[in-house]
Design a protein around this motif. Structure first.
Motif, PDB file in Angstrom:
ATOM      1  N   PHE A  67       4.440   6.082  10.581  1.00  0.00           N
ATOM      2  CA  PHE A  67       4.670   4.662  10.368  1.00  0.00           C
ATOM      3  C   PHE A  67       3.430   3.945  10.491  1.00  0.00           C
ATOM      4  O   PHE A  67       2.661   3.980  11.547  1.00  0.00           O
ATOM      5  N   ASP A  68       2.967   2.931   9.604  1.00  0.00           N
ATOM      6  CA  ASP A  68       1.817   2.028  10.038  1.00  0.00           C
ATOM      7  C   ASP A  68       2.598   0.436  10.050  1.00  0.00           C
ATOM      8  O   ASP A  68       2.868   0.127   9.340  1.00  0.00           O
ATOM      9  N   PRO A  69       2.466   0.166  11.561  1.00  0.00           N
ATOM     10  CA  PRO A  69       3.063  -1.083  11.712  1.00  0.00           C
ATOM     11  C   PRO A  69       2.130  -2.236  11.508  1.00  0.00           C
ATOM     12  O   PRO A  69       2.712  -3.464  11.410  1.00  0.00           O
ATOM     13  N   ASP A  70       0.974  -1.899  11.144  1.00  0.00           N
ATOM     14  CA  ASP A  70      -0.213  -2.862  10.742  1.00  0.00           C
ATOM     15  C   ASP A  70      -0.226  -3.261   9.460  1.00  0.00           C
ATOM     16  O   ASP A  70      -1.225  -4.071   9.210  1.00  0.00           O
ATOM     17  N   ALA A  71       0.618  -2.468   8.437  1.00  0.00           N
ATOM     18  CA  ALA A  71       0.543  -2.905   6.955  1.00  0.00           C
ATOM     19  C   ALA A  71       0.687  -4.417   6.737  1.00  0.00           C
ATOM     20  O   ALA A  71       1.497  -5.061   7.437  1.00  0.00           O
ATOM     21  N   LEU A  72       0.266  -4.881   5.626  1.00  0.00           N
ATOM     22  CA  LEU A  72       0.501  -6.140   5.357  1.00  0.00           C
ATOM     23  C   LEU A  72       1.728  -6.367   4.683  1.00  0.00           C
ATOM     24  O   LEU A  72       1.980  -6.817   3.657  1.00  0.00           O
ATOM     25  N   THR A  73       2.680  -6.262   5.292  1.00  0.00           N
ATOM     26  CA  THR A  73       4.111  -6.484   5.179  1.00  0.00           C
ATOM     27  C   THR A  73       4.986  -7.030   6.316  1.00  0.00           C
ATOM     28  O   THR A  73       4.505  -6.682   7.252  1.00  0.00           O
ATOM     29  N   PRO A 125      -5.580   1.434   4.336  1.00  0.00           N
ATOM     30  CA  PRO A 125      -5.632  -0.061   4.443  1.00  0.00           C
ATOM     31  C   PRO A 125      -6.681  -0.732   3.446  1.00  0.00           C
ATOM     32  O   PRO A 125      -7.579  -0.097   3.136  1.00  0.00           O
ATOM     33  N   PRO A 126      -6.378  -2.020   3.420  1.00  0.00           N
ATOM     34  CA  PRO A 126      -7.541  -2.703   2.505  1.00  0.00           C
ATOM     35  C   PRO A 126      -8.893  -2.769   3.193  1.00  0.00           C
ATOM     36  O   PRO A 126      -9.015  -2.859   4.464  1.00  0.00           O
ATOM     37  N   PRO A 127      -9.844  -2.392   2.292  1.00  0.00           N
ATOM     38  CA  PRO A 127     -11.435  -2.699   2.858  1.00  0.00           C
ATOM     39  C   PRO A 127     -11.495  -3.716   3.651  1.00  0.00           C
ATOM     40  O   PRO A 127     -11.177  -4.905   3.206  1.00  0.00           O
ATOM     41  N   GLY A 128     -12.320  -3.571   4.690  1.00  0.00           N
ATOM     42  CA  GLY A 128     -12.702  -4.630   5.536  1.00  0.00           C
ATOM     43  C   GLY A 128     -11.601  -4.976   6.656  1.00  0.00           C
ATOM     44  O   GLY A 128     -11.995  -5.766   7.440  1.00  0.00           O
TER      45      GLY A 128
END
Length: 180
Positions: A67-73, A125-128
């Motif tokens: 699980f990625d808790p840092d995703a932009l959702t 994850p998105p670049p940057g």
């Protein structure tokens, strides 16, 4: 990176057991093999090797999630969800999460991740952005199978059942980021 609450802190407290990997480590950057090619990157969508020990003797099956808790959702992002792993298994080789589950142990089942893909989806994850956390958890369960989890269930539904049947958890949280 903003500081987020550990999503597992809201679940019932259970004992921990040992989780080891030849491919990932707590707080360390994952290799490009565990990242995704879905957005055109060099990733391989290759699930990492995982090996566990020290789980309770009353364990009847295992589940593995990422699980990625840092995703932009607002709900994070489920990258991998496997369940009904028999207790005769205490290790998954790298690539066990290949699409379709052909490299999983007999009896194990895999749900579609949040992209709709039935297999491990690597980090993307998105670049940057600051590196994201990828929480790999092996759940020791008190039942041999999760009969109320069907192949069209979501990883969130699986999560409810893991909380209800969880005896212990082992986890590793590597990071992954893409420079801007």
């Amino acid at each position: 990176m903003p500081q987020y609450v550990d999503p597992y802190s809201a679940l019932p407290v259970v004992p921990a057991f040992a989780l080891h990997s030849n491919d990932i480590a707590d707080g360390e950057s994952m290799d490009v093999a565990q990242s995704s090619a879905i957005f055109g990157g060099p990733g391989q969508d290759r699930s990492p090797h995982l090996q566990w020990s020290g789980y309770p003797t009353e364990t009847r099956s295992f589940s593995v999630t990422c699980f990625d808790p840092d995703a932009l959702t607002v709900s994070g992002f489920w990258h991998w969800a496997v369940y009904d792993i028999p207790t005769s298994v205490n290790e998954l080789p790298a690539g066990a999460g290949d699409v379709g589950g052909r490299n999983l142990p007999a009896g194990a089942k895999m749900l579609s991740n949040d992209s709709g893909r039935r297999g491990y989806l690597g980090a993307a994850p998105p670049p940057g952005e600051a590196p994201h956390r990828y929480i790999f958890v092996v759940h020791a369960l008190d039942v041999p199978t999760l009969d109320d989890v069907t192949q069209d269930a979501t990883p969130a539904w699986l999560g409810f059942r893991l909380a209800a049947h969880g005896l212990a958890r082992a986890r590793l949280t590597p990071l992954f980021g893409i420079p801007g």
